[in-house]
Design a protein around this motif. Structure first.
Motif, mmCIF file in Angstrom:
data_model
loop_
_atom_site.group_PDB
_atom_site.id
_atom_site.type_symbol
_atom_site.label_atom_id
_atom_site.label_comp_id
_atom_site.label_asym_id
_atom_site.label_seq_id
_atom_site.Cartn_x
_atom_site.Cartn_y
_atom_site.Cartn_z
ATOM 1 N N TYR A 68 0.823 -1.211 0.000
ATOM 2 C CA TYR A 68 0.000 0.000 0.000
ATOM 3 C C TYR A 68 0.857 1.262 0.000
ATOM 4 C CZ TYR A 68 -3.768 -3.269 0.976
ATOM 5 O OH TYR A 68 -4.657 -4.296 0.896
ATOM 6 N N GLN A 69 2.029 1.189 0.623
ATOM 7 C CA GLN A 69 2.950 2.323 0.572
ATOM 8 C C GLN A 69 3.422 2.565 -0.860
ATOM 9 O OE1 GLN A 69 6.048 1.350 3.341
ATOM 10 N NE2 GLN A 69 4.725 1.593 5.151
ATOM 11 N N GLY A 70 3.728 1.472 -1.572
ATOM 12 C CA GLY A 70 4.144 1.606 -2.968
ATOM 13 C C GLY A 70 3.029 2.136 -3.840
ATOM 14 N N GLU A 71 1.798 1.700 -3.578
ATOM 15 C CA GLU A 71 0.647 2.174 -4.346
ATOM 16 C C GLU A 71 0.425 3.663 -4.120
ATOM 17 O OE1 GLU A 71 -3.282 0.572 -3.391
ATOM 18 O OE2 GLU A 71 -3.328 -0.240 -5.432
ATOM 19 N N GLU A 72 0.576 4.105 -2.870
ATOM 20 C CA GLU A 72 0.408 5.521 -2.556
ATOM 21 C C GLU A 72 1.500 6.362 -3.219
ATOM 22 O OE1 GLU A 72 -1.687 8.651 -1.030
ATOM 23 O OE2 GLU A 72 -2.220 6.505 -0.984
ATOM 24 N N ALA A 73 2.740 5.843 -3.215
ATOM 25 C CA ALA A 73 3.836 6.556 -3.877
ATOM 26 C C ALA A 73 3.578 6.677 -5.373
ATOM 27 C CB ALA A 73 5.156 5.830 -3.621
ATOM 28 N N LEU A 74 2.999 5.624 -5.962
ATOM 29 C CA LEU A 74 2.704 5.654 -7.393
ATOM 30 C C LEU A 74 1.639 6.697 -7.702
ATOM 31 C CD1 LEU A 74 3.613 4.149 -9.926
ATOM 32 C CD2 LEU A 74 1.686 2.602 -9.625
ATOM 33 N N LYS A 75 0.609 6.825 -6.846
ATOM 34 C CA LYS A 75 -0.439 7.826 -7.050
ATOM 35 C C LYS A 75 0.144 9.236 -7.056
ATOM 36 C CE LYS A 75 -4.312 5.274 -5.007
ATOM 37 N NZ LYS A 75 -5.262 5.240 -3.862
ATOM 38 N N LYS A 76 1.175 9.445 -6.238
ATOM 39 C CA LYS A 76 1.791 10.777 -6.141
ATOM 40 C C LYS A 76 2.878 10.990 -7.182
ATOM 41 C CE LYS A 76 0.796 11.259 -1.212
ATOM 42 N NZ LYS A 76 1.347 11.454 0.148
ATOM 43 N N GLY A 77 3.109 9.968 -8.021
ATOM 44 C CA GLY A 77 4.100 10.130 -9.084
ATOM 45 C C GLY A 77 5.516 9.829 -8.657
ATOM 46 N N ASN A 78 5.725 9.254 -7.467
ATOM 47 C CA ASN A 78 7.071 8.925 -6.994
ATOM 48 C C ASN A 78 7.451 7.526 -7.499
ATOM 49 O OD1 ASN A 78 7.007 11.347 -5.566
ATOM 50 N ND2 ASN A 78 6.157 10.369 -3.749
ATOM 51 N N VAL A 79 7.727 7.436 -8.798
ATOM 52 C CA VAL A 79 7.944 6.131 -9.418
ATOM 53 C C VAL A 79 9.221 5.470 -8.919
ATOM 54 C CG1 VAL A 79 6.583 6.637 -11.470
ATOM 55 C CG2 VAL A 79 8.985 7.293 -11.411
ATOM 56 N N GLU A 80 10.238 6.261 -8.600
ATOM 57 C CA GLU A 80 11.484 5.668 -8.105
ATOM 58 C C GLU A 80 11.265 4.992 -6.762
ATOM 59 O OE1 GLU A 80 14.457 8.652 -8.083
ATOM 60 O OE2 GLU A 80 14.505 8.900 -10.252
ATOM 61 N N ASP A 81 10.488 5.643 -5.874
ATOM 62 C CA ASP A 81 10.180 5.022 -4.585
ATOM 63 C C ASP A 81 9.384 3.739 -4.789
ATOM 64 O OD1 ASP A 81 11.437 7.148 -3.446
ATOM 65 O OD2 ASP A 81 9.606 8.196 -2.834
ATOM 66 N N THR A 82 8.454 3.770 -5.741
ATOM 67 C CA THR A 82 7.653 2.577 -6.015
ATOM 68 C C THR A 82 8.533 1.431 -6.510
ATOM 69 O OG1 THR A 82 5.797 4.011 -6.623
ATOM 70 C CG2 THR A 82 5.646 1.707 -7.263
ATOM 71 N N ARG A 83 9.465 1.744 -7.437
ATOM 72 C CA ARG A 83 10.367 0.716 -7.966
ATOM 73 C C ARG A 83 11.189 0.087 -6.848
ATOM 74 N NH1 ARG A 83 9.511 -2.097 -11.901
ATOM 75 N NH2 ARG A 83 10.063 -3.733 -10.450
ATOM 76 N N HIS A 84 11.658 0.925 -5.922
ATOM 77 C CA HIS A 84 12.465 0.428 -4.802
ATOM 78 C C HIS A 84 11.627 -0.485 -3.899
ATOM 79 C CE1 HIS A 84 15.399 0.368 -1.561
ATOM 80 N NE2 HIS A 84 14.444 0.750 -0.714
ATOM 81 N N ILE A 85 10.377 -0.091 -3.634
ATOM 82 C CA ILE A 85 9.503 -0.907 -2.781
ATOM 83 C C ILE A 85 9.220 -2.249 -3.431
ATOM 84 C CG2 ILE A 85 7.151 -1.054 -1.856
ATOM 85 C CD1 ILE A 85 7.292 1.979 -1.388
ATOM 86 N N ILE A 86 8.997 -2.263 -4.752
ATOM 87 C CA ILE A 86 8.718 -3.510 -5.466
ATOM 88 C C ILE A 86 9.909 -4.465 -5.372
ATOM 89 C CG2 ILE A 86 8.301 -4.522 -7.743
ATOM 90 C CD1 ILE A 86 6.755 -1.931 -8.418
ATOM 91 N N GLU A 87 11.099 -3.955 -5.685
ATOM 92 C CA GLU A 87 12.284 -4.813 -5.670
ATOM 93 C C GLU A 87 12.580 -5.333 -4.270
ATOM 94 O OE1 GLU A 87 15.228 -2.336 -7.385
ATOM 95 O OE2 GLU A 87 14.438 -2.496 -9.443
ATOM 96 N N GLU A 88 12.437 -4.461 -3.280
ATOM 97 C CA GLU A 88 12.689 -4.884 -1.904
ATOM 98 C C GLU A 88 11.636 -5.885 -1.438
ATOM 99 O OE1 GLU A 88 12.372 -2.471 2.116
ATOM 100 O OE2 GLU A 88 14.214 -1.924 1.041
ATOM 101 N N GLY A 89 10.370 -5.646 -1.822
ATOM 102 C CA GLY A 89 9.300 -6.557 -1.431
ATOM 103 C C GLY A 89 9.474 -7.940 -2.031
ATOM 104 N N LYS A 90 9.855 -8.012 -3.316
ATOM 105 C CA LYS A 90 10.075 -9.316 -3.946
ATOM 106 C C LYS A 90 11.255 -10.045 -3.311
ATOM 107 C CE LYS A 90 8.102 -8.535 -8.554
ATOM 108 N NZ LYS A 90 8.376 -8.511 -10.001
ATOM 109 N N ALA A 91 12.308 -9.285 -3.004
ATOM 110 C CA ALA A 91 13.507 -9.902 -2.431
ATOM 111 C C ALA A 91 13.251 -10.452 -1.031
ATOM 112 C CB ALA A 91 14.647 -8.892 -2.401
ATOM 113 N N GLN A 92 12.390 -9.812 -0.269
ATOM 114 C CA GLN A 92 12.150 -10.209 1.116
ATOM 115 C C GLN A 92 10.867 -11.019 1.282
ATOM 116 O OE1 GLN A 92 12.242 -6.630 3.475
ATOM 117 N NE2 GLN A 92 14.376 -6.151 2.934
ATOM 118 N N ALA A 93 10.228 -11.411 0.186
ATOM 119 C CA ALA A 93 8.970 -12.155 0.275
ATOM 120 C C ALA A 93 9.176 -13.477 1.002
ATOM 121 C CB ALA A 93 8.416 -12.398 -1.122
#
Length: 710
Positions: free
Chosen positions: A50-75
C-alpha cells in the motif's frame, strides 16, 4: 459571563446524570449505542504494498520501484512475492511500458492458474487484481470497451463474493461507470457513479475520491448536454481542487475543458487545457497525460482558427500514440487532420484521410459524433449531398440515442426518488409502532432540552446586551473618525481650487470669479453629504474639469465612458470619490507635463460593470508616478483611503467577512497606453448593495437624518 456558563454546565450535568440513572434513562441510552455484528474477515496485501501504491499515485515512481524490488527480495512465500507482482504491473501501466505490463500480467495469471484449485483467499484476491488490471488496460490502451466491461463485471462479482476491503468494490464501480461513459451509455454511467458515492459515504472516503466521482458524473452530464447540472457539479469539484492528487487534478481540468468544448466555449476550454499543460509539462512521469491533454488542446486551437498551433501539436502527439498503439486518441487526431485539410482547402487530402480511416463500429460515441460533424462539412463543401445526408442521419441517430439515455436516466432518478420516499414512509411506520414507554424517555429528554435552551437563551441575551454596548461605543468612535476624515476634504478642495485660479491669473488668463464661486459652492455641498449617485458625481466632474481646463490649457480633453444600459442613478458611492482621482490626475499628472504640438493632455473616466460591483477607472497621459513620489500619499488619496477603511470596517462588523461579496477598494499605479504614452491609472471598486453612509445611533431627542435612497 463565566459565572453564567459555569451555572449552565453544572445544571446540564446534574440533569443528565439523574436521567441516565433512571430505568427509562438507561433504556433511552441504548438508542445511542451500536451493537457490533460479527466481524467480516477482510483480505489485505502487505503494508509495503500500500505504501508503494500511494507513492505511485503521487508520481514517486522511483520510490515505487524500490519498494517492489525490496518486497520481492524479502517475500516469505510465493503468495507474498506475487502480491508485489501486482504492484509491478501497476508500475508498468503507470509508466506506459505496455509490453512490460503484459509480461508482468501474464506471470501473475500463470501463477493464479497453477494454484487456483486451492481456492485460497489470497489467490482469489490476486485474481481479483488481475481482472481489475485487465479492465483498465482494455479501456485505456486498446479501446475495447466491451472486453473492459466483461473484466470489470467479473471483478465486481468476485469482490462481492470475497467480502474483501470495500475499497476494491469502490474502485470497480468507478471503472464500470467510466467504461459506460466511454460507450455513450451515460444513464448507466451516472447510476454506477452514484452507487459508488453511496458506498464511499458509508466508508468515509477521502475528498480526493469524492472529487473523482463528482468529476465522473459531471462529465457524463456534459456529454448528455445537461450543462446546467454539470456546472453545479464542477463548482462542487472546484472546492476540493486544493486537495486533489495529480491524477484527480488531471481528470478535473481535462474533463472541465471538454465540458466547455461541447458548449462551444472554446476560450474557456483553452484556459483549462493550458492550465493543465503548465502543471504537467515538466513532469517526466506524466508523458501520457501530457500527450492526451495536447490532443484536446490541438482541437481547441483548430476550432479557434489557430491552425499552425494545432498542426504543431498534431505532429507532436500523433507519433506518440502511434507508437503506443492506442486507437481512440489516433482516431481523434485523424479527425483533426481532416478538419485542418478542410480549413486549408486541401479537399483531396481530406478525402484521402476519410477513405483511409473509416469509423470503426466499436469507436466511442463521442468520437463518432466529432467525425460525423467534420464529414458533414466536407460533403457540404464538395456538394456531395447524398453522402452529406447519410452522415447527417448517422449523426442524428447517435445524438438521439444519447438523448434517449438522458431520458432513461431521468426516469431512473424518478424511480429512485419514489423508492427512497417509500423507504422513509416504511421507517416512519415502524417508528410509530415502537413501545409507548419510549415516549416517556423522549418527554424527559424534551424537558431537559427545554431547560438547557432556556439557560442558553439567558446567557445569549446577556452576551448580546454586552456586545450591543460595545458596538454602540465602536460606532460612536467610528462616527467621530468619519467626521474628522470628511472635514479634511473641504479645506483641501478650496485650497486646490483657489491655487488653480491664481495660477490661471498669473498666466494672463481672464478672471472668472463666478465660475470659481460656483465650483466652491458645489464642492462644499458635496463634502456635506457622505453618499452620492454616480450621475451627480459625473456631472460635478464635468463642471470641475471645464473650470480646470483654463489652467491646464486648450489641449486638455476629458472623456467619460459609461456603457449603454447602466443606470448611473442606481450606482452609489462616497461623495467626491471620483473627483479626488480626477483632480489628482490633472494636478499631478497633466499639469506637470509640458504641452506638445498636436497632442492632447487627456483624462479618461471609464465605468465598467462587474459581477457584484462597479469598477471606475481614471486614466491620464501625464508624467506618471516618479520613484520619489510613489510612497508619498496626497491629501485627497489619504482621505479616500481612510473613508474606505471606515466603510469596510462597518460592513464587516455588520455582515461578517464570509458573505462572498467584495469590499470597497481603490488603487493607483503607472500605466502604459497602447500608443506608447505613459501616465497613471487610478481605480475605484464599488460593491453593489453597499451602504456608503456610516451608521449612526438614533438619538431619542432628535429625529434621525434622512439617508439618500439608492
Amino acid at each position: 459571563m463565566k459565572k453564567y456558563l459555569l451555572t449552565t454546565v453544572s445544571i446540564i450535568l446534574i440533569l443528565a446524570a439523574a436521567l441516565l440513572l433512571t430505568p427509562i434513562g438507561k433504556r433511552c441510552a441504548a438508542l445511542f449505542t451500536l451493537t457490533p455484528t460479527a466481524e467480516l474477515a477482510t483480505l489485505h496485501f502487505p503494508e509495503a504494498y500500500y505504501q508503494g501504491e500511494e507513492a505511485l499515485k503521487k508520481g514517486n515512481v522511483e520510490d515505487t520501484r524500490h519498494i517492489i524490488e525490496e518486497g520481492k527480495a524479502q517475500a516469505k512465500d510465493s503468495n507474498e512475492y506475487y502480491r508485489f507482482e501486482v504492484l509491478d504491473a501497476k508500475y508498468y501501466f503507470y509508466t506506459m511500458q505496455t509490453d512490460s505490463f503484459m509480461n508482468s500480467h501474464h506471470r501473475l495469471r500463470n501463477y493464479i492458474d497453477r494454484n487456483n484449485r486451492r481456492k485460497d483467499g489470497q489467490i482469489r484476491l490476486l485474481e481479483l487484481e488481475c481482472e481489475i488490471q485487465m479492465g483498465v488496460y482494455e479501456a485505456k490502451m486498446t479501446g475495447r470497451m466491451d472486453s473492459a466491461q466483461y473484466h470489470n463485471m467479473k471483478a465486481l462479482k468476485m469482490a462481492n463474493e470475497l467480502g474483501c476491503d470495500p475499497n476494491y468494490r469502490l474502485l470497480i464501480l468507478i471503472n464500470i461507470a467510466d467504461v459506460y461513459k466511454q460507450q455513450g451509455r451515460y444513464d448507466q454511467s451516472v447510476t454506477y457513479f452514484r452507487e459508488a458515492i453511496e458506498l464511499g459515504d458509508s466508508m468515509g472516503m477521502a475528498n480526493a475520491t469524492r472529487a473523482t466521482l463528482i468529476i465522473g458524473i459531471a462529465s457524463a452530464q456534459a456529454a448528455m448536454h445537461n450543462f446546467e447540472q454539470s456546472a453545479k457539479l464542477w463548482d462542487m469539484a472546484a472546492e476540493m481542487k486544493p486537495l486533489m492528487e495529480p491524477i484527480e487534478l488531471f481528470n478535473y481540468l481535462n474533463n472541465r475543458g471538454n465540458d466547455y468544448y461541447l458548449q462551444g466555449k472554446y476560450r474557456e476550454s483553452l484556459g483549462c487545457f493550458l492550465e493543465l499543460d503548465s502543471i504537467i509539462a515538466n513532469d517526466p512521469n506524466k508523458l501520457w497525460e501530457r500527450m492526451f491533454e495536447r490532443c484536446n488542446l490541438s482541437d481547441v486551437y483548430i476550432k479557434l482558427g489557430q491552425l499552425e498551433r494545432g498542426k504543431a501539436l498534431l505532429d507532436e502527439t500523433q507519433p506518440f500514440f502511434t507508437e503506443q498503439k492506442q486507437p481512440i486518441p489516433l482516431f481523434y487526431l485523424i479527425t483533426q487532420r481532416i478538419e485542418v485539410a478542410l480549413e486549408e482547402g486541401r479537399i483531396a487530402d481530406a478525402k484521402q484521410l476519410v477513405k483511409e480511416n473509416p469509423i470503426p463500429e466499436w469507436m466511442i460515441p463521442e468520437q463518432q459524433l466529432l467525425r460525423h460533424k467534420v464529414l458533414m462539412r466536407l460533403y457540404e463543401r464538395t456538394e456531395q449531398w447524398k453522402e452529406y445526408s447519410e452522415q447527417m442521419n448517422k449523426y442524428e441517430s447517435l445524438h438521439d440515442s444519447i438523448a434517449s439515455n438522458n431520458m432513461k436516466m431521468r426516469f431512473s432518478e424518478a424511480i429512485m426518488h419514489y423508492e427512497h420516499e417509500k423507504s422513509l414512509l416504511d421507517k416512519q411506520r415502524e417508528l410509530e409502532e415502537k413501545e409507548t414507554s419510549f415516549r416517556w424517555a423522549v418527554a424527559l429528554l424534551l424537558l431537559l432540552s427545554l431547560i438547557i435552551v432556556l439557560l442558553v437563551v439567558i446567557n445569549v441575551l446577556k452576551l448580546r446586551e454586552r456586545e450591543l454596548r460595545e458596538s454602540e461605543m465602536r460606532n460612536s468612535i467610528a462616527e467621530l473618525r468619519m467626521k474628522t476624515v470628511r472635514n479634511r476634504i473641504t479645506p483641501h478642495f478650496i485650497s486646490n481650487a483657489l491655487t488653480a485660479e491664481i495660477m490661471a491669473q498669473m498666466n494672463g488668463k481672464e478672471v472668472n470669479l463666478d465660475s470659481l464661486v460656483q465650483l466652491l459652492h458645489r464642492g462644499i455641498e458635496h463634502t456635506d453629504i457622505e453618499q452620492s449617485s454616480l450621475t451627480k458625481e459625473l456631472e460635478f466632474i464635468q463642471f470641475y474639469c471645464s473650470i480646470e481646463s483654463r489652467s491646464v490649457g486648450p489641449d486638455f480633453h476629458l472623456s467619460i465612458d459609461v456603457p449603454d444600459g447602466l443606470d448611473t442613478d442606481q450606482v452609489q458611492l462616497p461623495s467626491m470619490a471620483v473627483q479626488i482621482l480626477v483632480e489628482n490626475a490633472i494636478k499631478h499628472g497633466l499639469k506637470a507635463r509640458q504641452p506638445e504640438l498636436g497632442k492632447q493632455r487627456c483624462v479618461w473616466v471609464n465605468v465598467k460593470p462587474q459581477k457584484d460591483a462597479t469598477l471606475i477607472e481614471v486614466i491620464d497621459n501625464g508624467v506618471g508616478l516618479a520613484e520619489e513620489r510613489k510612497n508619498k500619499e496626497r491629501t485627497g488619496l489619504r482621505v479616500m483611503r481612510q473613508t474606505i477603511f471606515l466603510l469596510n470596517e462597518q460592513y464587516t462588523q455588520t455582515h461578517g467577512r464570509r458573505t462572498g461579496k467584495p469590499l470597497m477598494d481603490y488603487g493607483l499605479a503607472n500605466y502604459a497606453h497602447p500608443d506608447g504614452q505613459r501616465g497613471c491609472r487610478a481605480w475605484l471598486l464599488l460593491p453593489n448593495d453597499f451602504d456608503y453612509i456610516l451608521e449612526k445611533k438614533e438619538d431619542k431627542a432628535t429625529p434621525p437624518p434622512t439617508k439618500i435612497k439608492k
